[in-house]
Design a protein around this motif. Structure first.
Motif, PDB file in Angstrom:
ATOM      1  N   ALA A 158      22.955  17.003  64.664  1.00 22.93           N
ATOM      2  CA  ALA A 158      21.920  16.214  65.348  1.00 22.93           C
ATOM      3  C   ALA A 158      21.837  14.748  64.894  1.00 22.93           C
ATOM      4  N   PRO A 159      21.836  14.472  63.571  1.00 25.69           N
ATOM      5  CA  PRO A 159      21.735  13.051  63.182  1.00 25.69           C
ATOM      6  C   PRO A 159      22.921  12.225  63.684  1.00 25.69           C
ATOM      7  N   ARG A 160      24.123  12.777  63.567  1.00 24.42           N
ATOM      8  CA  ARG A 160      25.306  12.023  64.029  1.00 24.42           C
ATOM      9  C   ARG A 160      25.292  11.827  65.534  1.00 24.42           C
ATOM     10  N   ALA A 161      24.730  12.823  66.235  1.00 21.68           N
ATOM     11  CA  ALA A 161      24.684  12.748  67.694  1.00 21.68           C
ATOM     12  C   ALA A 161      23.540  11.844  68.172  1.00 21.68           C
ATOM     13  N   GLY A 162      22.746  11.349  67.223  1.00 20.72           N
ATOM     14  CA  GLY A 162      21.651  10.449  67.595  1.00 20.72           C
ATOM     15  C   GLY A 162      20.435  11.180  68.150  1.00 20.72           C
ATOM     16  N   VAL A 163      20.397  12.502  67.969  1.00 21.02           N
ATOM     17  CA  VAL A 163      19.296  13.306  68.502  1.00 21.02           C
ATOM     18  C   VAL A 163      18.073  13.274  67.569  1.00 21.02           C
ATOM     19  N   ALA A 164      18.346  13.135  66.270  1.00 15.40           N
ATOM     20  CA  ALA A 164      17.245  13.157  65.300  1.00 15.40           C
ATOM     21  C   ALA A 164      17.648  12.358  64.065  1.00 15.40           C
ATOM     22  N   HIS A 165      16.635  12.022  63.232  1.00 16.95           N
ATOM     23  CA  HIS A 165      16.918  11.278  62.000  1.00 16.95           C
ATOM     24  C   HIS A 165      17.274  12.202  60.850  1.00 16.95           C
ATOM     25  N   ALA A 166      16.774  13.430  60.912  1.00 18.63           N
ATOM     26  CA  ALA A 166      16.983  14.400  59.827  1.00 18.63           C
ATOM     27  C   ALA A 166      17.057  15.788  60.444  1.00 18.63           C
ATOM     28  N   ILE A 167      17.324  16.786  59.609  1.00 20.37           N
ATOM     29  CA  ILE A 167      17.355  18.162  60.127  1.00 20.37           C
ATOM     30  C   ILE A 167      16.543  19.071  59.208  1.00 20.37           C
ATOM     31  N   CYS A 168      16.219  20.250  59.752  1.00 19.43           N
ATOM     32  CA  CYS A 168      15.561  21.267  58.943  1.00 19.43           C
ATOM     33  C   CYS A 168      16.266  22.570  59.302  1.00 19.43           C
ATOM     34  N   ASP A 169      17.092  23.064  58.377  1.00 20.59           N
ATOM     35  CA  ASP A 169      17.884  24.262  58.700  1.00 20.59           C
ATOM     36  C   ASP A 169      18.053  25.138  57.459  1.00 20.59           C
ATOM     37  N   LEU A 170      18.674  26.293  57.663  1.00 15.31           N
ATOM     38  CA  LEU A 170      18.886  27.232  56.561  1.00 15.31           C
ATOM     39  C   LEU A 170      20.018  26.760  55.674  1.00 15.31           C
ATOM     40  N   VAL A 171      19.829  26.944  54.389  1.00 17.66           N
ATOM     41  CA  VAL A 171      20.831  26.546  53.401  1.00 17.66           C
ATOM     42  C   VAL A 171      21.020  27.704  52.447  1.00 17.66           C
ATOM     43  N   SER A 172      22.281  27.980  52.105  1.00 16.32           N
ATOM     44  CA  SER A 172      22.493  28.923  51.018  1.00 16.32           C
ATOM     45  C   SER A 172      23.370  28.272  49.966  1.00 16.32           C
ATOM     46  N   THR A 173      24.638  28.042  50.242  1.00 17.62           N
ATOM     47  CA  THR A 173      25.468  27.368  49.232  1.00 17.62           C
ATOM     48  C   THR A 173      25.362  25.845  49.322  1.00 17.62           C
TER      49      THR A 173
END
Ligand SMILES: Nc1ncnc2c1ncn2[C@@H]1O[C@H](COP(=O)(O)OP(=O)(O)OP(=O)(O)O)[C@@H](O)[C@H]1O
Ligand SMILES: O=P(O)(O)OC[C@H]1O[C@H](OP(=O)(O)OP(=O)(O)O)[C@H](O)[C@@H]1O
Ligand SMILES: [Mg+2]
Length: 299
Positions: A158-173
């Motif tokens: 999303a940030p690279r695509a210009g859709v958003a400034h940041a993301i909120c997603d699942l992280v494990s490693t």
């Protein structure tokens, strides 16, 4: 129409939780024949039907009473609860067990070049996510005026695509974030898989089946963390040997045929035995040190 006397369990059809959920069901004694294209699988030894669905649908199926049990990530469950609350739908269920897989966190991440100085840096910004309700709750709790942009997948682009400034997603490693030039900044929710049950009374036979399963689930999880340790120890150093063995409980000490000064020591340990401790045991004169996995535990 399906048989209402059979326990209905929803699991993720294909994804991060599928293999572990099926492995757990098998480990507690449910015999399953899963065929990839079939969305319902019948247990061959018990009155159980498995519904194989997208994980997004599992909380709703349990909350609407369509299935009796569901295996689901807490992140998805909490999100759907907030969504239902907001639209006035019922969101009752019981959590039976927190499980030992599906561990991950929901985090806000920003592009590496983003000059982040705390949550206030998100003021007025757009954050792409699959979990808008959890994210908006976080914004509210932190008094930040930011907006959640809903994306159902590939949130990291999303940030690279210009859709958003940041993301909120699942992280494990953290590997996915790194690969996409993102940096984790705020952890907003910690999650594991859980087993949930629909609200309300279940028919006696189903309730009994669940009551038999729960100690089995506990036994399987406990067994995974435990080890059976066996060794031969010189009698004179028995106390030192015992104090080196990890975990709880008194070891069983048995005589060894043909030896007066050596005994066999057996112990179930809640932890593994590290190489360093094995070296210390050996230095005390212990031999035949074995550390074995345990398949099942009860009582
Ligand atoms: N990297 C991860 N490590 C561990 N657990 C994870 C990870 N990513 C997700 N999970 C857990 O597994 C659940 C399912 O993740 P998955 O990526 O398979 O979901 P999905 O793409 O939404 O699948 P579906 O097609 O069923 O909707 C998540 O909701 C979360 O609880
Ligand atoms: O921190 P990591 O270990 O890299 O894991 C995080 C990734 O795992 C999940 O996706 P998954 O791989 O399940 O695929 P999906 O995007 O198809 O859901 C999640 O949505 C992240 O993209
Ligand atoms: Mg999903």
């Amino acid at each position: 129409m399906s048989d209402s006397n059979r326990l209905r369990i929803a699991i993720q059809k294909s994804g991060r939780l599928s293999d572990d959920s099926i492995a757990l069901l098998k480990a507690i004694g449910v015999k399953l024949q899963i065929r990839d294209r079939l969305l319902i699988a019948h247990a061959t030894n018990l009155p159980i039907d498995l519904l194989r669905v997208r994980d997004d649908d599992i909380p709703g199926l349990v909350m609407d009473g369509v299935v009796d049990l569901g295996f689901i990530g807490e992140n998805e469950l909490e999100e759907k609860m907030l969504e239902r609350k907001a639209s006035g739908k019922k969101f009752e269920f019981k959590t039976l067990r927190r499980l030992d897989y599906g561990g991950c966190r929901l985090s806000i991440a920003v592009p590496n070049e983003f000059d982040y100085k705390g949550v206030q840096s998100l003021e007025g910004k757009k954050v792409a996510t699959t979990y808008p309700f959890l994210l908006e709750r976080f914004f509210k709790e932190n008094n930040v005026n930011a907006s959640a942009v809903m994306l159902t997948g590939s949130v990291e682009v999303a940030p690279r695509a210009g859709v958003a400034h940041a993301i909120c997603d699942l992280v494990s490693t953290g590997a996915t974030l790194e690969a996409n030039g993102l940096r984790e900044e705020e952890e907003i929710f910690q999650s594991k898989a859980v087993l949930i049950q629909r609200a309300g009374e279940l028919p006696e036979a189903k309730a009994q089946l669940i009551n038999r399963f729960l100690p089995r689930i506990d036994g399987v999880m406990q067994a995974k963390e435990s080890k059976y340790i066996m060794l031969h120890a010189p009698k004179t150093y028995l106390e030192q040997v015992k104090s080196l063995l990890p975990g709880s409980g008194n070891p069983t000490v048995l005589p060894l045929a043909g030896s007066d000064d050596t005994v066999a020591v057996h112990v179930v340990s809640s932890e593994t035995l590290f190489w360093e401790t094995m070296e210390k045991l050996k230095a005390l004169g212990c031999s035949s040190i074995l550390v074995m996995p345990i398949e099942k535990m009860m009582g």
